[in-house]
Design a protein around this motif. Structure first.
Motif, PDB file in Angstrom:
ATOM      1  N   LYS A 182      -0.511   6.323 -19.695  1.00 51.19           N
ATOM      2  CA  LYS A 182      -1.018   4.986 -19.527  1.00 51.19           C
ATOM      3  C   LYS A 182      -0.398   4.456 -18.049  1.00 51.19           C
ATOM      4  N   SER A 183       0.812   4.916 -18.012  1.00 52.38           N
ATOM      5  CA  SER A 183       1.560   4.308 -16.568  1.00 52.38           C
ATOM      6  C   SER A 183       0.542   5.024 -15.525  1.00 52.38           C
ATOM      7  N   LEU A 184       0.399   6.506 -15.813  1.00 50.05           N
ATOM      8  CA  LEU A 184      -0.330   7.065 -14.532  1.00 50.05           C
ATOM      9  C   LEU A 184      -1.722   6.420 -14.248  1.00 50.05           C
ATOM     10  N   PHE A 185      -2.584   6.308 -15.411  1.00 52.16           N
ATOM     11  CA  PHE A 185      -3.859   5.922 -15.376  1.00 52.16           C
ATOM     12  C   PHE A 185      -3.823   4.154 -14.598  1.00 52.16           C
ATOM     13  N   ALA A 186      -2.631   3.580 -14.978  1.00 56.26           N
ATOM     14  CA  ALA A 186      -2.363   2.132 -14.273  1.00 56.26           C
ATOM     15  C   ALA A 186      -2.288   2.384 -12.581  1.00 56.26           C
ATOM     16  N   LEU A 187      -1.429   3.447 -12.469  1.00 60.38           N
ATOM     17  CA  LEU A 187      -1.261   3.391 -11.058  1.00 60.38           C
ATOM     18  C   LEU A 187      -2.483   3.986 -10.247  1.00 60.38           C
ATOM     19  N   ALA A 188      -3.285   4.803 -10.970  1.00 65.35           N
ATOM     20  CA  ALA A 188      -4.573   5.345 -10.155  1.00 65.35           C
ATOM     21  C   ALA A 188      -5.491   4.265  -9.967  1.00 65.35           C
ATOM     22  N   PHE A 189      -5.811   3.553 -11.220  1.00 65.21           N
ATOM     23  CA  PHE A 189      -6.644   2.750 -11.025  1.00 65.21           C
ATOM     24  C   PHE A 189      -6.398   1.282 -10.289  1.00 65.21           C
ATOM     25  N   GLN A 190      -4.846   1.219 -10.034  1.00 61.30           N
ATOM     26  CA  GLN A 190      -4.575   0.261  -9.097  1.00 61.30           C
ATOM     27  C   GLN A 190      -5.342   0.111  -8.021  1.00 61.30           C
ATOM     28  N   GLY A 191      -5.664   1.354  -7.361  1.00 59.35           N
ATOM     29  CA  GLY A 191      -6.270   1.384  -6.129  1.00 59.35           C
ATOM     30  C   GLY A 191      -7.710   0.711  -6.086  1.00 59.35           C
ATOM     31  N   PHE A 192      -8.100   0.822  -7.391  1.00 57.51           N
ATOM     32  CA  PHE A 192      -9.503   0.204  -7.359  1.00 57.51           C
ATOM     33  C   PHE A 192      -9.521  -1.284  -7.256  1.00 57.51           C
ATOM     34  N   ILE A 214       0.784  -1.225  -0.163  1.00 53.26           N
ATOM     35  CA  ILE A 214       0.045  -0.047  -0.110  1.00 53.26           C
ATOM     36  C   ILE A 214       0.900   1.266  -0.175  1.00 53.26           C
ATOM     37  N   TYR A 215       1.796   1.342   0.896  1.00 48.84           N
ATOM     38  CA  TYR A 215       2.718   2.421   1.130  1.00 48.84           C
ATOM     39  C   TYR A 215       3.858   2.511  -0.081  1.00 48.84           C
ATOM     40  N   GLY A 216       4.001   1.538  -0.741  1.00 47.00           N
ATOM     41  CA  GLY A 216       4.924   1.325  -1.688  1.00 47.00           C
ATOM     42  C   GLY A 216       4.282   2.057  -2.958  1.00 47.00           C
ATOM     43  N   ARG A 217       2.968   1.618  -3.175  1.00 48.66           N
ATOM     44  CA  ARG A 217       2.189   2.158  -4.250  1.00 48.66           C
ATOM     45  C   ARG A 217       2.220   3.881  -4.274  1.00 48.66           C
ATOM     46  N   MET A 218       2.069   4.397  -2.871  1.00 54.15           N
ATOM     47  CA  MET A 218       1.986   5.638  -2.859  1.00 54.15           C
ATOM     48  C   MET A 218       2.999   6.584  -3.093  1.00 54.15           C
ATOM     49  N   ILE A 219       4.304   5.589  -2.910  1.00 52.57           N
ATOM     50  CA  ILE A 219       5.695   6.312  -2.877  1.00 52.57           C
ATOM     51  C   ILE A 219       5.848   6.330  -4.555  1.00 52.57           C
ATOM     52  N   LEU A 250      -3.618 -15.407   0.540  1.00 59.68           N
ATOM     53  CA  LEU A 250      -4.230 -15.118  -0.898  1.00 59.68           C
ATOM     54  C   LEU A 250      -4.503 -13.645  -1.153  1.00 59.68           C
ATOM     55  N   LEU A 251      -4.774 -12.865  -0.182  1.00 56.66           N
ATOM     56  CA  LEU A 251      -5.002 -11.393  -0.273  1.00 56.66           C
ATOM     57  C   LEU A 251      -3.791 -11.022  -0.505  1.00 56.66           C
ATOM     58  N   CYS A 252      -2.720 -11.206   0.134  1.00 55.64           N
ATOM     59  CA  CYS A 252      -1.394 -10.571   0.077  1.00 55.64           C
ATOM     60  C   CYS A 252      -0.935 -10.845  -1.447  1.00 55.64           C
ATOM     61  N   PHE A 253      -1.183 -12.150  -1.996  1.00 53.78           N
ATOM     62  CA  PHE A 253      -0.741 -12.502  -3.129  1.00 53.78           C
ATOM     63  C   PHE A 253      -1.410 -11.615  -4.172  1.00 53.78           C
ATOM     64  N   ALA A 254      -2.849 -11.628  -4.021  1.00 58.16           N
ATOM     65  CA  ALA A 254      -3.618 -10.739  -5.013  1.00 58.16           C
ATOM     66  C   ALA A 254      -3.169  -9.305  -4.843  1.00 58.16           C
ATOM     67  N   GLY A 310      -0.712  -4.550  -9.330  1.00 60.44           N
ATOM     68  CA  GLY A 310       0.377  -3.617 -10.143  1.00 60.44           C
ATOM     69  C   GLY A 310       0.454  -4.189 -11.435  1.00 60.44           C
ATOM     70  N   SER A 311       0.826  -5.294 -11.693  1.00 68.24           N
ATOM     71  CA  SER A 311       1.050  -5.784 -13.031  1.00 68.24           C
ATOM     72  C   SER A 311      -0.190  -5.964 -13.982  1.00 68.24           C
ATOM     73  N   LEU A 312      -1.488  -6.392 -13.276  1.00 69.52           N
ATOM     74  CA  LEU A 312      -2.613  -6.414 -13.766  1.00 69.52           C
ATOM     75  C   LEU A 312      -3.089  -5.180 -14.359  1.00 69.52           C
ATOM     76  N   SER A 313      -2.880  -4.229 -13.479  1.00 66.11           N
ATOM     77  CA  SER A 313      -3.450  -2.886 -13.834  1.00 66.11           C
ATOM     78  C   SER A 313      -2.527  -2.195 -15.080  1.00 66.11           C
ATOM     79  N   LYS A 314      -1.129  -2.449 -15.113  1.00 68.99           N
ATOM     80  CA  LYS A 314      -0.379  -2.289 -16.238  1.00 68.99           C
ATOM     81  C   LYS A 314      -0.787  -2.891 -17.636  1.00 68.99           C
ATOM     82  N   SER A 315      -1.152  -4.271 -17.356  1.00 67.97           N
ATOM     83  CA  SER A 315      -1.517  -5.095 -18.505  1.00 67.97           C
ATOM     84  C   SER A 315      -2.853  -4.431 -19.087  1.00 67.97           C
ATOM     85  N   LEU A 316      -3.873  -3.937 -17.988  1.00 63.49           N
ATOM     86  CA  LEU A 316      -5.236  -3.533 -18.643  1.00 63.49           C
ATOM     87  C   LEU A 316      -4.833  -2.263 -19.353  1.00 63.49           C
ATOM     88  N   PHE A 317      -4.055  -1.290 -19.011  1.00 61.39           N
ATOM     89  CA  PHE A 317      -4.032   0.026 -19.758  1.00 61.39           C
ATOM     90  C   PHE A 317      -2.808  -0.279 -20.701  1.00 61.39           C
TER      91      PHE A 317
END
Length: 269
Positions: A205-215, A170-175, A250-254, A259-266
């Motif tokens: 694209k990277s910006l949108f991926a980071l932003a919607f990773q939160g979703f 969570i904090y790594g994403r924010m940094i 399972l939650l931690c793995f998901a 991050g990689s899933l959001s990047k692939s989607l965008f």
């Protein structure tokens, strides 16, 4: 019984904090860091981006002249088009921070809407899953109780490790967001050029991926909440314990995969 008291408190607290942390804007997350990143971007990066923009628009004009046979076939409309593109480029550069914040504001609306559906439903219900815990313990021998004590000790260490992993995600994403935002003017200064514009497009694209990773993180938490609330009362205490920790793993793995899933989607590299 004391070993089971508060066994899942740390992981419950960390999971409940995910919705609160992911749902914050950059300014709400840490106003001091947000102000520092904005100042650095405007004082250190924008001047460099301005020089790159000057090069890009001059290069665009040269290409335009060469394409029209050194102005022998030059149309006045092309000059107006170049002036309009230059105006757009300058506008994008001078409003870079507003554009970046608009992307995150769009993502925050989706994140906050999803948070309302899972709030207050995230605790691992160990009491419900192990309702007859004391009765099971009464039937165990000393060595079996000792083994169970060691088992709960190992599980508590695993839960602490999972808590740290969730914190890092969570904090790594924010940094990462702060780092990407601080560098925004340079890639956006190339947006208007056909050849260089790919840099700016990939950045967005990277910006949108980071932003919607939160979703995606909120979706993971919602699935986790549904799973842990439907754990049946296991007839075997060991099955119940490892089932509960299995959902946490399972939650931690998901969360790591978001991050990689959001990047692939965008389609972000």
């Amino acid at each position: 019984m004391a070993r089971f008291t508060g066994l899942f408190d740390t992981i419950n607290t960390e999971v409940n904090s995910i919705a609160a942390n992911v749902g914050q804007t950059l300014g709400e997350f840490h106003p001091g860091v947000f102000g520092m990143v904005r100042t650095l971007s405007e004082t250190a990066i924008i001047p460099i981006a301005g020089m790159i923009l000057t090069f890009v628009v001059c290069y665009e004009l040269i290409q335009l002249i060469l394409e029209k046979n050194n102005m022998h076939e030059f149309d006045t409309f092309n000059l107006y088009k170049w002036m309009f593109k230059t105006f757009c480029a300058v506008y994008i550069l001078t409003h870079t921070f507003d554009i970046v914040m608009a992307v995150f504001a769009l993502a925050q609306s989706a994140i906050n809407a999803s948070a309302g559906t899972i709030t207050g439903n995230l605790d691992i219900g160990i009491d419900a899953a192990l309702a007859d815990l004391e009765a099971q313990l009464e039937t165990m021998g000393e060595w079996e109780l000792l083994g169970l004590w060691l088992e709960t000790f190992i599980i508590s260490i695993c839960l602490w490790a999972l808590t740290i992993c969730i914190f890092v995600i969570i904090y790594g994403r924010m940094i990462e967001i702060f780092l990407v935002v601080s560098f925004a003017p340079i890639p956006l200064s190339t947006m208007v050029n056909r050849e260089w514009g790919q840099i700016g497009h990939n950045y967005l694209k990277s910006l949108f991926a980071l932003a919607f990773q939160g979703f995606l993180i909120m979706v993971c938490v919602a699935i986790y909440a549904a799973l842990v609330q439907n754990i049946p009362a296991a007839p075997n205490i060991h099955v119940a314990l490892w089932g509960l920790i299995g959902y946490s793993v399972l939650l931690c793995f998901a969360l790591f995969k978001t991050g990689s899933l959001s990047k692939s989607l965008f389609s972000s590299s």
